[in-house]
Design a protein around this motif. Structure first.
Motif, mmCIF file in Angstrom:
data_model
loop_
_atom_site.group_PDB
_atom_site.id
_atom_site.type_symbol
_atom_site.label_atom_id
_atom_site.label_comp_id
_atom_site.label_asym_id
_atom_site.label_seq_id
_atom_site.Cartn_x
_atom_site.Cartn_y
_atom_site.Cartn_z
ATOM 1 N N SER A 79 -15.570 -16.355 1.584
ATOM 2 C CA SER A 79 -14.141 -16.024 1.560
ATOM 3 C C SER A 79 -13.958 -14.744 0.772
ATOM 4 O O SER A 79 -14.582 -14.559 -0.269
ATOM 5 N N ILE A 80 -13.086 -13.870 1.266
ATOM 6 C CA ILE A 80 -12.776 -12.650 0.521
ATOM 7 C C ILE A 80 -11.291 -12.630 0.187
ATOM 8 O O ILE A 80 -10.435 -12.821 1.041
ATOM 9 N N LYS A 81 -11.020 -12.463 -1.092
ATOM 10 C CA LYS A 81 -9.644 -12.307 -1.587
ATOM 11 C C LYS A 81 -9.443 -10.824 -1.874
ATOM 12 O O LYS A 81 -10.124 -10.262 -2.727
ATOM 13 N N TYR A 82 -8.552 -10.206 -1.138
ATOM 14 C CA TYR A 82 -8.358 -8.763 -1.277
ATOM 15 C C TYR A 82 -6.912 -8.454 -1.663
ATOM 16 O O TYR A 82 -5.977 -9.111 -1.237
ATOM 17 N N TRP A 83 -6.754 -7.448 -2.492
ATOM 18 C CA TRP A 83 -5.463 -7.102 -3.070
ATOM 19 C C TRP A 83 -4.616 -6.310 -2.079
ATOM 20 O O TRP A 83 -5.076 -5.329 -1.491
ATOM 21 N N LYS A 84 -3.372 -6.738 -1.906
ATOM 22 C CA LYS A 84 -2.419 -6.045 -1.041
ATOM 23 C C LYS A 84 -1.243 -5.572 -1.896
ATOM 24 O O LYS A 84 -0.633 -6.369 -2.612
ATOM 25 N N GLN A 85 -0.952 -4.283 -1.804
ATOM 26 C CA GLN A 85 0.144 -3.710 -2.585
ATOM 27 C C GLN A 85 0.630 -2.452 -1.875
ATOM 28 O O GLN A 85 -0.154 -1.557 -1.566
ATOM 29 N N ASN A 86 1.926 -2.377 -1.624
ATOM 30 C CA ASN A 86 2.472 -1.269 -0.836
ATOM 31 C C ASN A 86 2.693 0.011 -1.623
ATOM 32 O O ASN A 86 2.997 1.052 -1.041
ATOM 33 N N PRO A 96 2.963 1.818 -6.065
ATOM 34 C CA PRO A 96 2.923 1.566 -7.508
ATOM 35 C C PRO A 96 4.051 0.679 -8.018
ATOM 36 O O PRO A 96 3.908 0.026 -9.052
ATOM 37 N N LYS A 97 5.160 0.615 -7.303
ATOM 38 C CA LYS A 97 6.304 -0.189 -7.751
ATOM 39 C C LYS A 97 6.322 -1.584 -7.127
ATOM 40 O O LYS A 97 7.136 -2.428 -7.496
ATOM 41 N N ASP A 98 5.429 -1.819 -6.166
ATOM 42 C CA ASP A 98 5.351 -3.131 -5.526
ATOM 43 C C ASP A 98 4.570 -4.094 -6.415
ATOM 44 O O ASP A 98 3.630 -3.689 -7.112
ATOM 45 N N GLN A 99 4.964 -5.366 -6.410
ATOM 46 C CA GLN A 99 4.296 -6.346 -7.266
ATOM 47 C C GLN A 99 2.874 -6.619 -6.819
ATOM 48 O O GLN A 99 1.969 -6.792 -7.636
ATOM 49 N N GLY A 100 2.629 -6.670 -5.551
ATOM 50 C CA GLY A 100 1.296 -6.905 -5.027
ATOM 51 C C GLY A 100 0.894 -8.375 -5.026
ATOM 52 O O GLY A 100 1.460 -9.187 -5.757
ATOM 53 N N HIS A 101 -0.105 -8.708 -4.218
ATOM 54 C CA HIS A 101 -0.575 -10.093 -4.116
ATOM 55 C C HIS A 101 -1.961 -10.101 -3.468
ATOM 56 O O HIS A 101 -2.413 -9.092 -2.917
ATOM 57 N N PHE A 102 -2.628 -11.236 -3.545
ATOM 58 C CA PHE A 102 -3.915 -11.412 -2.882
ATOM 59 C C PHE A 102 -3.727 -12.071 -1.523
ATOM 60 O O PHE A 102 -2.938 -13.002 -1.371
ATOM 61 N N ASP A 103 -4.446 -11.577 -0.525
ATOM 62 C CA ASP A 103 -4.600 -12.253 0.749
ATOM 63 C C ASP A 103 -6.038 -12.753 0.841
ATOM 64 O O ASP A 103 -6.946 -12.184 0.205
#
Length: 252
Positions: free
Chosen positions: A8-15, A17-24
């Motif tokens: 499984s790969i958990k990769y960081w998603k963030q749009n 510098p001001k976006d909070q971001g999350h892992f998919d």
């Protein structure tokens, strides 16, 4: 013969510098263990695109351990747990086991704002170099190799300092987000050579001032930067930078 692993790969998603971001999370199946880490991410993006999802953004260029673009935080370590002196693009899936969970994040530093996902803006390093990481002496045509006599030990150490590729792993590893290893390597490669001595004081003060201005933290002296540097830069360079800076300030 290469074996295949699934993980499984958990990769960081963030749009941005001001976006909070999350892992998919995505399940990777039957990946040959002689696949490089970046090739694995290419496969991930192919699968995401086929599924109608947005691909994962990460930085890369030469894929030969030279350019420093592959700035990924893998399982809590900058560039992942590669062999000493290696970058993310030199990391292979044989370093992982079947069933692993692999977590991929961007560099986290005030000096390296996120552009998108795991691509960060590292132009701060360019600005530090512009502040003083050069000589302004006009030398004309290329000189003969023996035109200026330089002790071999100095020449070798200067070349070692010059191998820094500016990847930013030192900043990512430091709990204060310090860029001292990078700055000290760039100062040292000139401080060790006679060509760099005329502007040494100006250089040390200007580059440290720019580093502070750009939001990098103070050195913690825990050697975390040295431990993850893919080019094995030594914290002895930081001691040299401190000496250069103190001498420059005393001679103001």
């Amino acid at each position: 013969m290469a074996r295949s692993i699934s993980f499984s790969i958990k990769y960081w998603k963030q749009n941005g510098p001001k976006d909070q971001g999350h892992f998919d999370t995505h399940e990777m199946k039957n990946i040959p263990d002689d696949t490089s880490f970046l090739e694995m991410l290419d496969i991930l993006n192919e699968e995401l695109i086929e599924a109608g999802q947005e691909p994962f953004v990460f930085d890369h260029d030469c894929r030969e351990g030279i350019c420093g673009m592959c700035s990924l935080y893998i399982n809590g370590t900058p560039h992942g747990k590669t062999e000493r002196g290696a970058t993310t693009c030199q990391l292979y899936m044989r370093r992982f086991n079947d069933g692993d969970v692999i977590t991929v994040e961007p560099w986290r530093s005030a000096g390296f704002p996120v552009i998108k996902d795991c691509m960060v803006d590292r132009t701060a390093f360019d600005k530090i170099i512009q502040a003083g990481g050069y000589t302004t002496i006009r030398t004309g045509q290329a000189q003969d190799a023996n035109a200026i006599l330089i002790p071999k030990d100095n020449a070798d150490e200067a070349m070692d300092c010059a191998t820094c590729i500016g990847c930013g792993a030192c900043v990512a590893a430091c709990k204060n987000g310090s860029a001292m290893l990078f700055v000290s390597s760039k100062v040292s490669q000139l401080a060790l050579l006679p060509q760099g001595r005329p502007e040494a004081a100006k250089r040390a003060k200007a580059m440290i001032a720019k580093m502070d201005e750009l939001g990098f933290g103070n050195c913690t002296n825990t050697r975390a930067c040295e431990a993850v540097c893919p080019k094995n830069e030594s914290i002895a360079n930081i001691a040299r930078l401190n000496r250069e800076f103190i001498c420059a300030k005393l001679n103001d």
